[in-house]
Write a protein that holds these residues in place. Structure first.
Motif: not given
Length: 163
Positions: A125-142
């Motif tokens: 949740h606290r890292r979402l603001a940095r994901w506009d270009a793309g989520a990290p691979p682990v989050a994408r897998a989730q």
């Protein structure tokens, strides 16, 4: 031992006054069914939209944090509608439904899906603001895992009446 306890609880639930009311009143079950469909639609629709956004869809038009701010409250409202209405649908036939393989799978997937949502919130949740270009691979897998879980919940729930 656990199975005996679960089936004893299901038997008590099936013979409860609330279960009798659902069976006896002609409008309770259909109303609960409608509310359940609405709740599940809101819950799963919001989760799917959020997962798709985290996988890269709608990236240009909706920031990741904005998607969470928009869709999580919708999912919560869906859960608030789906859970009690689902219980009302379960009560009149609690014993046979408890023994139904698809109901058992649905319940397991539902717990897994909710645990995945809570874990996602706690981890990311606290890292979402940095994901506009793309989520990290682990989050994408989730997110892929989440989509599979919720499609399984929907499929099992729908097929219970037919299998």
């Amino acid at each position: 031992m656990i199975a005996e306890t679960v089936f004893a609880w299901a038997g008590a639930a099936e013979t409860s006054a609330l279960a009798a009311a659902v069976r006896m009143q002609p409008w309770i079950y259909p109303a609960a069914n409608l509310v359940h469909v609405l709740g599940v639609s809101l819950l799963v629709g919001a989760i799917m939209a959020l997962d798709l956004r985290l996988l890269g869809a709608f990236r240009r038009s909706l920031p990741a944090a904005g998607a969470v701010d928009l869709l999580v409250p919708v999912a919560v409202v869906g859960a608030i509608l789906a859970v009690p209405s689902g219980i009302l649908l379960y009560l009149p036939d609690a014993v046979p439904l408890t023994g139904h393989l698809l109901m058992q799978v649905k319940a397991g997937l539902l717990v897994l899906g909710l645990a995945n949502a809570v874990a996602f919130h706690l981890l990311w949740h606290r890292r979402l603001a940095r994901w506009d270009a793309g989520a990290p691979p682990v989050a994408r897998a989730q997110s892929v895992f989440s989509i599979a879980i919720w499609l399984g919940v929907l499929s099992c729930g729908r097929l219970i009446a037919y299998v």
